[in-house]
Design a protein around this motif. Structure first.
Motif, PDB file in Angstrom:
ATOM      1  N   TYR A  89      18.571  53.552  11.727  1.00  0.00           N
ATOM      2  CA  TYR A  89      19.145  54.885  11.923  1.00  0.00           C
ATOM      3  C   TYR A  89      18.208  56.027  11.566  1.00  0.00           C
ATOM      4  O   TYR A  89      18.403  57.147  12.032  1.00  0.00           O
ATOM      5  CB  TYR A  89      20.452  55.001  11.127  1.00  0.00           C
ATOM      6  CG  TYR A  89      21.517  54.069  11.639  1.00  0.00           C
ATOM      7  CD1 TYR A  89      22.164  54.324  12.838  1.00  0.00           C
ATOM      8  CD2 TYR A  89      21.854  52.917  10.946  1.00  0.00           C
ATOM      9  CE1 TYR A  89      23.139  53.462  13.325  1.00  0.00           C
ATOM     10  CE2 TYR A  89      22.824  52.043  11.422  1.00  0.00           C
ATOM     11  CZ  TYR A  89      23.458  52.320  12.610  1.00  0.00           C
ATOM     12  OH  TYR A  89      24.404  51.458  13.090  1.00  0.00           O
ATOM     13  N   GLU A  92      19.048  59.951  11.449  1.00  0.00           N
ATOM     14  CA  GLU A  92      20.508  60.036  11.443  1.00  0.00           C
ATOM     15  C   GLU A  92      21.065  59.697  10.059  1.00  0.00           C
ATOM     16  O   GLU A  92      21.967  60.369   9.553  1.00  0.00           O
ATOM     17  CB  GLU A  92      21.085  59.078  12.496  1.00  0.00           C
ATOM     18  CG  GLU A  92      22.601  59.116  12.605  1.00  0.00           C
ATOM     19  CD  GLU A  92      23.138  58.134  13.623  1.00  0.00           C
ATOM     20  OE1 GLU A  92      24.345  57.814  13.566  1.00  0.00           O
ATOM     21  OE2 GLU A  92      22.351  57.674  14.483  1.00  0.00           O
ATOM     22  N   GLU A  95      20.250  62.529   7.555  1.00  0.00           N
ATOM     23  CA  GLU A  95      21.118  63.707   7.705  1.00  0.00           C
ATOM     24  C   GLU A  95      22.531  63.435   7.213  1.00  0.00           C
ATOM     25  O   GLU A  95      23.176  64.306   6.632  1.00  0.00           O
ATOM     26  CB  GLU A  95      21.145  64.130   9.170  1.00  0.00           C
ATOM     27  CG  GLU A  95      19.796  64.664   9.659  1.00  0.00           C
ATOM     28  CD  GLU A  95      19.757  64.845  11.171  1.00  0.00           C
ATOM     29  OE1 GLU A  95      20.784  64.532  11.821  1.00  0.00           O
ATOM     30  OE2 GLU A  95      18.711  65.275  11.695  1.00  0.00           O
ATOM     31  N   ALA A  96      23.006  62.212   7.442  1.00  0.00           N
ATOM     32  CA  ALA A  96      24.371  61.871   7.046  1.00  0.00           C
ATOM     33  C   ALA A  96      24.483  61.584   5.561  1.00  0.00           C
ATOM     34  O   ALA A  96      25.575  61.667   4.985  1.00  0.00           O
ATOM     35  CB  ALA A  96      24.856  60.658   7.833  1.00  0.00           C
TER      36      ALA A  96
END
Length: 492
Positions: A89, A92, A95-96
């Motif tokens: 990921y 992603e 950021e999450a």
């Protein structure tokens, strides 16, 4: 003299991740980092994540958040994610999960020390943009070895340890530092997978299949034996493909006897075998070679032909049962384990009944059952004929109950047998706290052997014992007179 930087590695997921963590540990220690067991004692906590299924990903996130909670309450200053979830990921995940101070992919492993130092110093190392790692190596397996040096392959570190990381008298091994003193250790045989199972995303982030050289596997095994390891478990995404990119698909058959002859090694175990790729010669070696466990970790996944085809797999109930009959005709006490997916898109009641027929006839020693769920980026996630979640849950519960009953029955069949057990835990204050594993039991997944008496037993010894009872999948065994404390003789 400045205080040494400290790092703790928290490993989740499979045995392949454990090998990768020990490679990272070897790189870090070689560059002056001090390894500590407890994340609260570390300047940097490195969490080696799993990205296989949703439950594993949740566990990885929970571990990262738990490590993050240590910041401000102890020594821990930074938390870094590595491993499959980080690779899969990348940005992603970063950021999450802003709680992670860094998200490092496989390409960062060779420079792990510099990456951690940058993060520890307050700098930022940008998380990578994920890519399909299958495209990093040639399509033809025969052309991959020449390109392998330019691709990050965790667990394939170059040979020759820096001074001080292996006994001066011993052979060199791939860069690795053991993170525990257990008498069993995994050895990576290969990485990646060329199969295209419709439910699996692993090839996209682990890449195409590539074998390690036999000399590296042997050197690492010799080194592990010098560290006190008695059993090695060969791991990869698909061990039955070993050697196809080295020009010899039967290379495993010749390598296993060599590994079994390594001084100090008492047992060699092979995991992750594909039923469709099993061949007579490999079965012969696994069932007849001294010190090679007659153990078959076969990835059946299902047995109904229609479901298997939708999974892009091969076989059926009768062919699988024939394979097991062939194995047991050569080694009646051979251990067999497998995993299964229920509730796959399009699975009918008749398909489920076919799976029950297989499980009932297979007499497996250990069974893992999973309910189907969509995995991002897989072909199966695009299928239309998905079952309701409650139906999947109901089938999962039903097959799980059946599997639990069947493996208990299989354990009972072993009562009266004599087994060779590797002692793995001895509690001097509790006679009931002494246990180990027989040849049909892999670490952490297949149950264990509980000894009726721990007198004279110590961790790392191979003991002959008679099975006198069972506790579910676990065996209860009585050490045979004269075997306790004689691991060297018992292993020959």
């Amino acid at each position: 003299m400045p205080e040494r930087r400290t790092v703790a590695l928290v490993t989740l997921g499979c045995a392949r991740n454990e090998v990768d963590s020990e490679e990272l540990a070897g790189r870090l220690e070689a560059d002056g980092w001090q390894l500590v067991e407890d994340a609260s004692d570390a300047d940097v906590a490195v969490v080696n994540t799993c990205g296989f299924v949703e439950a594993a990903k949740k566990d990885s996130v929970d571990a990262l958040l738990e490590a993050n909670d240590l910041k401000g309450h102890g020594r821990t200053q930074a938390v870094v994610a590595v491993g499959c979830m980080a690779e899969r990921y990348g940005k992603e995940l970063a950021e999450a999960l802003p709680e992670a101070d860094g998200v490092l992919g496989f390409d960062d492993y060779a420079d792990i020390s510099d990456r951690l130092q940058t993060i520890l110093s307050g700098g930022i190392h940008a998380a990578h943009t994920p890519r399909d790692r299958r495209k990093l190596l040639p399509i033809s397996p025969a052309e991959r070895q020449e390109s392998a040096a330019s691709v990050a392959l965790p667990g394939h570190a170059p040979s020759d340890l820096p001074d001080g990381l292996a006994p001066a008298s011993g052979p060199r091994a791939p860069l690795r530092r053991r993170l525990d003193g257990a008498p069993v250790a995994s050895v990576k045989l290969a990485s990646g997978c060329d199969r295209r199972c419709s439910f699996c995303a692993i090839p996209s982030f682990r890449g195409s299949f590539i074998s390690r050289r036999p000399s590296d596997v042997l050197n690492e095994t010799r080194w592990l034996a010098e560290q006190g390891v008695k059993e090695i478990m060969l791991v990869s995404e698909n061990n039955t493909s070993y050697g196809k990119d080295l020009g010899d698909i039967r290379l495993l058959e010749s390598l296993l006897p060599e590994l079994a002859e390594v001084d100090g090694i008492e047992r060699v175990r092979v995991s992750y075998l594909q039923p469709a790729e099993m061949r007579p010669g490999l079965i012969d070696v696994l069932t007849s070679t001294p010190k090679v466990a007659p153990y078959f970790d076969l990835s059946f996944q299902h047995s109904a032909p229609g479901v298997l085809r939708a999974m892009r797999r091969f076989g059926d109930t009768d062919r699988f049962l024939e394979l097991l009959d062939t194995i047991r005709s050569k080694a009646p006490e051979a251990g067999v384990r497998s995993n299964f997916i229920v509730g796959f898109p399009g699975e009918t009641e008749a398909d489920l009944a076919e799976l029950e027929r297989f499980l009932t006839g297979a007499r497996l020693d250990a069974v893992g059952v999973f309910g189907y769920s969509d995995e991002e980026g897989t072909e199966a996630a695009t299928y239309d004929n998905k079952l309701d979640e409650d139906v999947v849950a109901e089938r999962l519960a039903h097959i799980s109950r059946l599997a639990e009953e069947l493996v208990s029955q299989r354990a009972e069949e072993r009562v009266g047998q004599t087994v060779r057990v590797l002692v793995e835990s001895v509690d001097d204050e509790d006679e009931d706290g002494v246990y180990g594993r027989a040849a049909h039991q892999a670490p952490e997944t297949d149950g264990q052997v509980l000894f009726t008496s721990g007198e004279g037993l110590s961790v790392g010894r191979m003991v002959e014992a008679k099975v006198v009872g069972t506790q579910g999948v676990d065996l209860v065994a009585e050490p045979l007179t004269g075997s306790a404390g004689c691991s060297e003789e018992a292993g020959r």
